[in-house]
Design a protein around this motif. Structure first.
Motif, mmCIF file in Angstrom:
data_model
loop_
_atom_site.group_PDB
_atom_site.id
_atom_site.type_symbol
_atom_site.label_atom_id
_atom_site.label_comp_id
_atom_site.label_asym_id
_atom_site.label_seq_id
_atom_site.Cartn_x
_atom_site.Cartn_y
_atom_site.Cartn_z
ATOM 1 N N GLU A 1 -12.152 -0.766 -3.122
ATOM 2 C CA GLU A 1 -12.827 0.293 -2.369
ATOM 3 C C GLU A 1 -12.206 0.492 -0.997
ATOM 4 O OE1 GLU A 1 -15.135 2.536 -3.314
ATOM 5 O OE2 GLU A 1 -14.618 1.703 -5.276
ATOM 6 N N LEU A 2 -11.847 -0.596 -0.351
ATOM 7 C CA LEU A 2 -11.286 -0.504 0.994
ATOM 8 C C LEU A 2 -9.919 0.175 1.007
ATOM 9 C CD1 LEU A 2 -12.280 -4.004 2.416
ATOM 10 C CD2 LEU A 2 -13.261 -1.790 3.043
ATOM 11 N N ILE A 3 -9.134 -0.056 -0.030
ATOM 12 C CA ILE A 3 -7.776 0.503 -0.042
ATOM 13 C C ILE A 3 -7.688 1.778 -0.882
ATOM 14 C CG2 ILE A 3 -6.779 -1.792 0.302
ATOM 15 C CD1 ILE A 3 -5.822 -1.605 -2.669
ATOM 16 N N ARG A 4 -8.823 2.309 -1.303
ATOM 17 C CA ARG A 4 -8.864 3.489 -2.168
ATOM 18 C C ARG A 4 -8.006 4.648 -1.622
ATOM 19 N NH1 ARG A 4 -12.406 6.044 -6.030
ATOM 20 N NH2 ARG A 4 -13.647 4.141 -6.146
ATOM 21 N N PRO A 5 -7.985 4.926 -0.305
ATOM 22 C CA PRO A 5 -7.208 6.067 0.190
ATOM 23 C C PRO A 5 -5.704 5.975 -0.102
ATOM 24 C CG PRO A 5 -8.758 5.349 1.867
ATOM 25 C CD PRO A 5 -8.768 4.304 0.800
ATOM 26 N N LEU B 1 0.806 -1.215 0.000
ATOM 27 C CA LEU B 1 0.000 0.000 0.000
ATOM 28 C C LEU B 1 0.843 1.270 0.000
ATOM 29 C CD1 LEU B 1 -2.870 -0.868 2.508
ATOM 30 C CD2 LEU B 1 -2.911 -0.977 0.013
ATOM 31 N N THR B 2 2.031 1.222 0.586
ATOM 32 C CA THR B 2 2.842 2.433 0.708
ATOM 33 C C THR B 2 3.582 2.797 -0.578
ATOM 34 O OG1 THR B 2 4.323 3.581 2.257
ATOM 35 C CG2 THR B 2 5.025 1.416 1.490
ATOM 36 N N GLN B 3 3.483 1.970 -1.587
ATOM 37 C CA GLN B 3 4.122 2.283 -2.870
ATOM 38 C C GLN B 3 3.509 3.563 -3.453
ATOM 39 O OE1 GLN B 3 3.479 -1.233 -5.250
ATOM 40 N NE2 GLN B 3 4.917 -2.468 -4.099
ATOM 41 N N ASN B 4 4.362 4.545 -3.717
ATOM 42 C CA ASN B 4 3.952 5.799 -4.371
ATOM 43 C C ASN B 4 2.881 6.580 -3.616
ATOM 44 O OD1 ASN B 4 5.592 5.344 -6.813
ATOM 45 N ND2 ASN B 4 4.157 3.658 -7.162
ATOM 46 N N THR B 5 2.950 6.546 -2.287
ATOM 47 C CA THR B 5 2.001 7.355 -1.510
ATOM 48 C C THR B 5 2.584 7.630 -0.136
ATOM 49 O OG1 THR B 5 -0.334 7.573 -0.917
ATOM 50 C CG2 THR B 5 0.712 5.478 -0.401
ATOM 51 N N SER B 6 1.915 8.480 0.621
ATOM 52 C CA SER B 6 2.377 8.815 1.970
ATOM 53 C C SER B 6 1.835 7.804 2.974
ATOM 54 C CB SER B 6 1.901 10.216 2.357
ATOM 55 O OG SER B 6 0.489 10.227 2.544
ATOM 56 N N TRP B 7 2.505 7.725 4.119
ATOM 57 C CA TRP B 7 2.077 6.775 5.139
ATOM 58 C C TRP B 7 0.704 7.134 5.695
ATOM 59 C CZ3 TRP B 7 2.838 2.033 6.073
ATOM 60 C CH2 TRP B 7 2.399 1.467 7.275
ATOM 61 N N LYS B 8 0.373 8.418 5.740
ATOM 62 C CA LYS B 8 -0.947 8.832 6.225
ATOM 63 C C LYS B 8 -2.054 8.217 5.374
ATOM 64 C CE LYS B 8 0.337 13.218 8.386
ATOM 65 N NZ LYS B 8 0.149 14.699 8.374
ATOM 66 N N VAL C 1 -1.783 5.419 3.680
ATOM 67 C CA VAL C 1 -1.763 3.987 3.972
ATOM 68 C C VAL C 1 -2.563 3.694 5.240
ATOM 69 C CG1 VAL C 1 -0.312 2.010 4.587
ATOM 70 C CG2 VAL C 1 0.449 3.618 2.824
ATOM 71 N N GLU C 2 -2.375 4.523 6.255
ATOM 72 C CA GLU C 2 -3.084 4.319 7.522
ATOM 73 C C GLU C 2 -4.601 4.350 7.325
ATOM 74 O OE1 GLU C 2 -0.211 5.920 11.067
ATOM 75 O OE2 GLU C 2 -1.190 7.441 9.827
ATOM 76 N N LYS C 3 -5.074 5.231 6.451
ATOM 77 C CA LYS C 3 -6.510 5.300 6.176
ATOM 78 C C LYS C 3 -7.003 3.993 5.557
ATOM 79 C CE LYS C 3 -6.405 10.297 5.441
ATOM 80 N NZ LYS C 3 -6.512 11.383 4.418
ATOM 81 N N ALA C 4 -6.216 3.444 4.639
ATOM 82 C CA ALA C 4 -6.591 2.183 4.004
ATOM 83 C C ALA C 4 -6.567 1.028 5.012
ATOM 84 C CB ALA C 4 -5.657 1.889 2.830
ATOM 85 N N LEU C 5 -5.560 1.014 5.864
ATOM 86 C CA LEU C 5 -5.469 -0.033 6.883
ATOM 87 C C LEU C 5 -6.651 0.036 7.847
ATOM 88 C CD1 LEU C 5 -1.640 0.094 7.729
ATOM 89 C CD2 LEU C 5 -2.828 -1.591 6.309
ATOM 90 N N GLU C 6 -7.049 1.252 8.196
ATOM 91 C CA GLU C 6 -8.203 1.412 9.080
ATOM 92 C C GLU C 6 -9.474 0.909 8.410
ATOM 93 O OE1 GLU C 6 -8.545 2.266 12.283
ATOM 94 O OE2 GLU C 6 -6.348 2.175 12.333
ATOM 95 N N ASN C 7 -9.603 1.146 7.122
ATOM 96 C CA ASN C 7 -10.761 0.616 6.389
ATOM 97 C C ASN C 7 -10.812 -0.902 6.463
ATOM 98 O OD1 ASN C 7 -11.677 3.124 5.609
ATOM 99 N ND2 ASN C 7 -10.939 2.979 3.505
ATOM 100 N N LEU C 8 -9.658 -1.519 6.284
ATOM 101 C CA LEU C 8 -9.598 -2.983 6.338
ATOM 102 C C LEU C 8 -9.985 -3.490 7.728
ATOM 103 C CD1 LEU C 8 -6.330 -3.607 4.288
ATOM 104 C CD2 LEU C 8 -8.623 -4.383 3.661
ATOM 105 N N LYS C 9 -9.498 -2.809 8.752
ATOM 106 C CA LYS C 9 -9.819 -3.230 10.122
ATOM 107 C C LYS C 9 -11.303 -3.019 10.450
ATOM 108 C CE LYS C 9 -6.459 -0.859 12.165
ATOM 109 N NZ LYS C 9 -5.579 -0.352 13.253
ATOM 110 N N ARG C 10 -11.841 -1.909 10.000
ATOM 111 C CA ARG C 10 -13.215 -1.543 10.357
ATOM 112 C C ARG C 10 -14.258 -2.288 9.527
ATOM 113 N NH1 ARG C 10 -12.615 3.346 9.469
ATOM 114 N NH2 ARG C 10 -13.550 3.458 7.390
#
Length: 216
Positions: A81-85, A44-51, A53-62
């Motif tokens: 859809e879950l990892i869109r952020p 997920l962190t490829q070509n994006t900021s960690w912030k 990634v955290e949004k996508a991880l939270e989607n997966l958890k929630r």
């Protein structure tokens, strides 16, 4: 300057970063493997900021489950859809599916070679090394854009990915904690001071840096 001395300086400045960050309470509660979170995060962190990634991880958890098993069984469209952020979600969803199928079960990560990982579509050098180091516990130093930029400015070392990786591995003690922490510490310093436009005047390592003029 020796790399171990650099490690000591950065550690004094910022303390232990304890990277890769994982939600251990979540995994204890769900009975999932924290290494899954690392592996998913590296993609997920490829070509994006960690912030992001955290949004996508939270989607997966929630709304799903933060595990490779969930990645394997969920529909591709739902995963997107879950990892869109995290951005580039169409490509990353496919990559996650591929990686999840390849690293099955998760314990397989302990025995994978770098060459095996690099043969998996969507896994490049940085992602492979991050999986090996942070999920597999292997001595494979991770090089990223922050590391390359910092080393060029700080020590005048301008190398490609594999050359710089070899430089670190040849000049560091073979200790997992040092590999993990030095990579994370360099990133932290680069984000704070050694930015694209460096903040040399404010940098606490200015006196050690060959590219920072004494009057900066």
């Amino acid at each position: 300057m020796k790399l171990l001395r650099l490690y000591e300086l950065l550690l004094d400045l910022y303390g232990f970063q304890e990277w890769w960050p994982v939600d251990t309470q979540y995994h204890n509660r769900m009975g999932t493997d924290p290494r899954d979170e690392v592996i998913i995060g590296t993609v997920l962190t490829q070509n994006t900021s960690w912030k992001n990634v955290e949004k996508a991880l939270e989607n997966l958890k929630r709304e799903g489950e933060l595990s490779l098993e969930f990645v394997r069984k969920v529909s591709l469209e739902r995963l997107k859809e879950l990892i869109r952020p995290s951005g580039f979600y169409n490509r990353k969803a496919i990559r996650l599916k591929t990686v999840a199928e390849f690293i099955k079960p998760t314990d397989k990560v302990k025995t994978l070679s770098r060459e095996e990982l690099l043969r998996v579509k969507g896994i490049g050098t940085e992602t492979a090394d991050a999986i090996l180091l942070y999920a597999g516990g292997g001595l494979s130093f991770v090089i990223d854009k922050y590391t390359q930029r910092f080393m060029k400015r700080f020590m005048g070392i301008d190398m490609n990915y594999d050359e710089l990786k070899d430089f670190f591995e040849e000049n560091l003690p073979k200790e997992l904690e040092i590999y993990k922490e030095l990579h994370a510490l360099i990133d932290e310093h680069a984000k704070r001071y050694c930015r694209s436009t460096p903040l040399c005047e404010e940098c606490p390592l200015r006196s050690f840096c060959i590219s920072a003029s004494p009057s900066s």
